[in-house]
Design a protein around this motif. Structure first.
Motif, PDB file in Angstrom:
ATOM      1  N   VAL A  64       0.737  -1.318   0.002  1.00  0.00           N
ATOM      2  CA  VAL A  64       0.043  -0.058  -0.060  1.00  0.00           C
ATOM      3  C   VAL A  64       0.876   1.323  -0.005  1.00  0.00           C
ATOM      4  CG1 VAL A  64      -1.826   1.227   1.298  1.00  0.00           C
ATOM      5  CG2 VAL A  64      -2.061  -1.190   1.313  1.00  0.00           C
ATOM      6  N   LEU A  65       1.741   1.187   0.823  1.00  0.00           N
ATOM      7  CA  LEU A  65       2.742   2.243   0.835  1.00  0.00           C
ATOM      8  C   LEU A  65       3.577   2.688  -0.445  1.00  0.00           C
ATOM      9  CD1 LEU A  65       4.764   4.528   2.329  1.00  0.00           C
ATOM     10  CD2 LEU A  65       5.987   2.549   3.073  1.00  0.00           C
ATOM     11  N   LYS A  66       3.883   1.645  -1.256  1.00  0.00           N
ATOM     12  CA  LYS A  66       4.563   1.973  -2.469  1.00  0.00           C
ATOM     13  C   LYS A  66       3.465   2.298  -3.565  1.00  0.00           C
ATOM     14  CE  LYS A  66       6.828  -0.853  -6.035  1.00  0.00           C
ATOM     15  NZ  LYS A  66       7.013  -2.289  -6.628  1.00  0.00           N
ATOM     16  N   ALA A  67       2.425   1.993  -3.494  1.00  0.00           N
ATOM     17  CA  ALA A  67       1.374   2.438  -4.320  1.00  0.00           C
ATOM     18  C   ALA A  67       1.007   3.810  -3.940  1.00  0.00           C
ATOM     19  CB  ALA A  67       0.014   1.553  -4.294  1.00  0.00           C
ATOM     20  N   ILE A  68       1.043   4.356  -2.845  1.00  0.00           N
ATOM     21  CA  ILE A  68       0.458   5.691  -2.389  1.00  0.00           C
ATOM     22  C   ILE A  68       1.826   6.640  -2.695  1.00  0.00           C
ATOM     23  CG2 ILE A  68       0.741   7.252  -0.491  1.00  0.00           C
ATOM     24  CD1 ILE A  68      -0.625   4.920   1.244  1.00  0.00           C
ATOM     25  N   LYS A  69       2.994   6.111  -2.655  1.00  0.00           N
ATOM     26  CA  LYS A  69       4.011   6.960  -3.179  1.00  0.00           C
ATOM     27  C   LYS A  69       4.325   6.903  -4.716  1.00  0.00           C
ATOM     28  CE  LYS A  69       5.449   8.297   0.846  1.00  0.00           C
ATOM     29  NZ  LYS A  69       5.143   9.660   1.331  1.00  0.00           N
ATOM     30  N   GLU A  70       3.707   6.086  -5.465  1.00  0.00           N
ATOM     31  CA  GLU A  70       3.822   6.178  -6.922  1.00  0.00           C
ATOM     32  C   GLU A  70       2.837   7.119  -7.468  1.00  0.00           C
ATOM     33  OE1 GLU A  70       2.932   2.054  -7.838  1.00  0.00           O
ATOM     34  OE2 GLU A  70       5.040   1.411  -7.798  1.00  0.00           O
ATOM     35  N   HIS A  71       1.824   7.568  -6.437  1.00  0.00           N
ATOM     36  CA  HIS A  71       0.564   8.414  -6.848  1.00  0.00           C
ATOM     37  C   HIS A  71       1.122   9.930  -6.444  1.00  0.00           C
ATOM     38  CE1 HIS A  71      -1.532   4.891  -7.896  1.00  0.00           C
ATOM     39  NE2 HIS A  71      -2.205   5.521  -8.739  1.00  0.00           N
ATOM     40  N   GLY A  72       2.116  10.104  -5.653  1.00  0.00           N
ATOM     41  CA  GLY A  72       2.234  11.478  -5.233  1.00  0.00           C
ATOM     42  C   GLY A  72       3.162  11.196  -3.831  1.00  0.00           C
ATOM     43  N   ASP A  73       3.330  12.428  -3.178  1.00  0.00           N
ATOM     44  CA  ASP A  73       4.202  12.498  -2.066  1.00  0.00           C
ATOM     45  C   ASP A  73       3.146  12.524  -0.615  1.00  0.00           C
ATOM     46  OD1 ASP A  73       6.651  12.133  -0.687  1.00  0.00           O
ATOM     47  OD2 ASP A  73       7.143  14.041  -0.561  1.00  0.00           O
ATOM     48  N   THR A  74       2.106  12.012  -0.410  1.00  0.00           N
ATOM     49  CA  THR A  74       1.161  12.194   0.769  1.00  0.00           C
ATOM     50  C   THR A  74       1.925  11.534   1.869  1.00  0.00           C
ATOM     51  OG1 THR A  74      -0.774  11.936  -0.854  1.00  0.00           O
ATOM     52  CG2 THR A  74      -1.125  11.654   1.609  1.00  0.00           C
ATOM     53  N   PRO A  75       1.952  12.182   3.074  1.00  0.00           N
ATOM     54  CA  PRO A  75       2.763  11.597   4.260  1.00  0.00           C
ATOM     55  C   PRO A  75       2.223  10.412   4.755  1.00  0.00           C
ATOM     56  CG  PRO A  75       1.679  13.826   4.719  1.00  0.00           C
ATOM     57  CD  PRO A  75       1.545  13.512   3.214  1.00  0.00           C
ATOM     58  N   SER A 118       1.894  19.656  10.170  1.00  0.00           N
ATOM     59  CA  SER A 118       2.462  20.867  10.056  1.00  0.00           C
ATOM     60  C   SER A 118       3.408  21.266   9.452  1.00  0.00           C
ATOM     61  CB  SER A 118       2.666  21.397  11.607  1.00  0.00           C
ATOM     62  OG  SER A 118       3.372  22.813  11.749  1.00  0.00           O
ATOM     63  N   ARG A 119       4.429  20.123   9.559  1.00  0.00           N
ATOM     64  CA  ARG A 119       5.681  20.126   8.623  1.00  0.00           C
ATOM     65  C   ARG A 119       5.438  20.076   7.104  1.00  0.00           C
ATOM     66  NH1 ARG A 119       8.981  16.071   6.719  1.00  0.00           N
ATOM     67  NH2 ARG A 119       7.972  14.512   8.286  1.00  0.00           N
ATOM     68  N   VAL A 120       4.635  19.418   6.810  1.00  0.00           N
ATOM     69  CA  VAL A 120       4.279  19.186   5.325  1.00  0.00           C
ATOM     70  C   VAL A 120       3.385  20.333   4.742  1.00  0.00           C
ATOM     71  CG1 VAL A 120       2.997  17.749   3.436  1.00  0.00           C
ATOM     72  CG2 VAL A 120       4.341  16.592   5.522  1.00  0.00           C
ATOM     73  N   TYR A 121       2.382  20.823   5.400  1.00  0.00           N
ATOM     74  CA  TYR A 121       1.244  21.787   5.082  1.00  0.00           C
ATOM     75  C   TYR A 121       1.599  22.909   5.425  1.00  0.00           C
ATOM     76  CZ  TYR A 121      -0.991  17.512   3.459  1.00  0.00           C
ATOM     77  OH  TYR A 121      -0.924  16.209   2.787  1.00  0.00           O
ATOM     78  N   GLY A 122       2.153  23.179   6.594  1.00  0.00           N
ATOM     79  CA  GLY A 122       2.542  24.413   7.168  1.00  0.00           C
ATOM     80  C   GLY A 122       1.541  24.530   8.253  1.00  0.00           C
ATOM     81  N   THR A 123       1.890  25.344   9.310  1.00  0.00           N
ATOM     82  CA  THR A 123       1.022  25.714  10.391  1.00  0.00           C
ATOM     83  C   THR A 123      -0.164  26.797   9.830  1.00  0.00           C
ATOM     84  OG1 THR A 123       2.569  25.530  11.942  1.00  0.00           O
ATOM     85  CG2 THR A 123       0.897  26.588  12.809  1.00  0.00           C
TER      86      THR A 123
END
Length: 226
Positions: A64-75, A118-123
């Motif tokens: 599942v993780l591999k598939a998620i990262k293949e479609h973008g960089d969602t944390p 917070s780190r990914v999207y900003g506070t």
């Protein structure tokens, strides 16, 4: 509180419900999955965060993780009760952003999730960009619309309906011609009928009845603030 969208993948029903309750207390919209196959099918929904168990029926967490990262960089936060060191290393190598070993306190997951979001999207970034109109909360980043007087789930909008809402509510009061709407929503290479605009407007009015979506006969549409 920013209404982030979180996808929780956990096959232990009791733990899943407990974690969902804690996450929802933060004002986040949480969708749960009890197997990897269903999670993979939902990747294109593009949540803000995945919380992903490694040991799952069917497709496991690594796949599942591999598939998620293949479609973008969602944390992704990995959770597991297996070999902690091995899972942590493998997960980080494959692109997970954090790791929690079972058992853990739900409060610890919330702290980790808040820091990661917070780190990914900003506070406050997600909240600042939201549009509130007639008690609808429109999130351009997450591409969701939540009715404050309706169910917790976002309003069920198609891609074209969401594109139209973002266009019109991004500049409340501005009139858009049908040609402008087609260019923004369908693209400049669209050669179909302008009636497609009217069809999408009709559906949006039905799904979001409190939005004042005004027709300018012979021209186009605009959204008014009241």
């Amino acid at each position: 509180m920013s209404q982030f969208i979180v996808h929780l993948v956990e096959d232990e029903e009791n733990l899943s419900q407990v974690l969902k309750a804690y996450l929802e207390k933060e004002g986040w919209y949480v969708k749960t999955f009890d197997n990897g196959d269903a999670a993979v099918q939902a990747i294109e929904e593009k949540p803000h965060l995945w919380i992903l168990d490694i040991m799952l029926p069917g497709t496991d967490g690594y796949q599942v993780l591999k598939a998620i990262k293949e479609h973008g960089d969602t944390p992704v936060i990995f959770i597991s009760a297996r070999d902690q060191d091995l899972d942590r290393v493998l997960g980080l190598e494959m692109g997970s952003d954090d790791y929690l070993a079972k058992p853990f306190l739900p409060q610890e997951l919330i702290i980790r999730a808040k820091k990661l979001l917070s780190r990914v999207y900003g506070t406050g970034q997600n909240e600042q960009r939201k549009i509130e109109l007639n008690d609808y909360l429109i999130d351009p980043i997450g591409r969701t619309v939540v009715d404050k007087h309706g169910p917790a789930d976002p309003v069920d909008l198609t891609t074209k309906e969401m594109d139209l809402i973002l266009l019109l509510t991004g500049k409340v009061g501005k009139a858009f011609s049908r040609e402008e709407i087609i260019e923004h929503v369908w693209g400049e290479n669209y050669y179909g009928s302008e009636r497609a605009v009217d069809d999408v407007v009709r559906r949006v009015r039905k799904k979001m009845p409190r939005v004042h979506l005004e027709t300018l006969y012979g021209y186009g549409y605009r959204v008014l603030s009241s």
